[in-house]
Write an enzyme that holds these catalytic residues in place. Sequence first.
Site, PDB file in Angstrom:
ATOM      1  N   SER A  61       0.843  -1.193   0.000  1.00 56.55           N
ATOM      2  CA  SER A  61       0.000   0.000   0.000  1.00 56.55           C
ATOM      3  C   SER A  61       0.881   1.245   0.000  1.00 56.55           C
ATOM      4  CB  SER A  61      -0.927   0.020   1.227  1.00 56.55           C
ATOM      5  OG  SER A  61      -0.177   0.119   2.425  1.00 56.55           O
ATOM      6  N   TYR A 204       7.220   7.675  16.795  1.00 55.62           N
ATOM      7  CA  TYR A 204       7.526   7.641  15.351  1.00 55.62           C
ATOM      8  C   TYR A 204       8.735   8.526  15.051  1.00 55.62           C
ATOM      9  CZ  TYR A 204       6.765   8.186  10.306  1.00 55.62           C
ATOM     10  OH  TYR A 204       6.911   8.215   8.937  1.00 55.62           O
TER      11      TYR A 204
END
Length: 362
Positions: A61, A204
């Site tokens: 994806s 992150y």
Amino acid sequence: MSWGCGLCQLLAGGALLALLAQLVRWLRADGDLTLLWAEWRGKKPETELRGKVVWVTGASSGIGEELAYQLSKIGAFLAISARREDELERVKKKCLQISNLTEKDILVLRLDLTDRSSHEAATNSVIKHFGKIDVLVNNGGRSQRSLFMDTNLDVYSAIMELNYLGTISLTKHVLKHMIERKRGKIVTVSSVMGIMGAPLASGYCASKHALQGFFNSLRTELTDYPEISIINICPGPVQSKIIQNVFTENLAKSLENSGDQSHKMPTNRCVRLTLVSTANDLKEAWISDHPYLAVCYLWQYAPTWAWWLMNRMGKRRIQNFKSGVDADASYSRKKKKYDVQNLVCLLYNGCVDSKPGKKKCI
């Protein structure tokens, strides 16, 4: 004397025009100026990557999927990996439809980056199939949308295991092969969050800073192998499904509302600039619309201003998230370029013009 003064004025005027031209170019930019110069005057992916064996992780994806499509059109041989084998087969099917590649030119290889014990066998499978690996694109990973004080520590462990340790584990096995051949490219899709810091993504950001530090250090260990390139790609907000699969406060919870993503950079543009960076062996590339591109420059050359600006942008980012819209919605541009007034207003007042005569403060 007057002739000399006239010449000086002419030179000064020319220098001013050149400076203004660069400013206009920067205001319209969607990548750092070195990258955009390489796109204009540098090597083309169509010539540099045709016939190369490229292994793309996270290919089911988003950016990884689009990389597979553009590389197949170029004529690169592909190994595509992710956890979802059915999605990889879908990507392969489309690659075959839009290119001249054959079945044997695309290897579907299921891979879990967190299962580090499987990485050596996976690398050997790609080498056995194609005989070599010319380019590894480390694209697998997940983002985050949660505040630190609300987030369980096992989420941070999972982020580092996937985004950082999984990536360098696979790199180690592929790099061994490249060192034997004395050539190759290792492309890592990092993030502008590997350059700066932002709320809702502390884990992150940490994983991307770790990748930046690791690969910048690794590059210095490979000076005896000048044909092995270490390339860090730092995209800003991009239209992809990464937001739908982010880490949240705990490992069992998914993001309830990912919000509208249409204001972000189109995935195909991000991937095109990634391939330009790869073809030209750029050590680091920033791929982003403003204001994140501007913040990258500030973080590099004027960090005190960058901290101030990110504090202002960060407050709106948290408000957006809590209200159920995309965190970056209020200051990303949608189908138009930032003009001088918008960017100056953003940098000095924390506002953008949403409509003529009306400002929207961030």
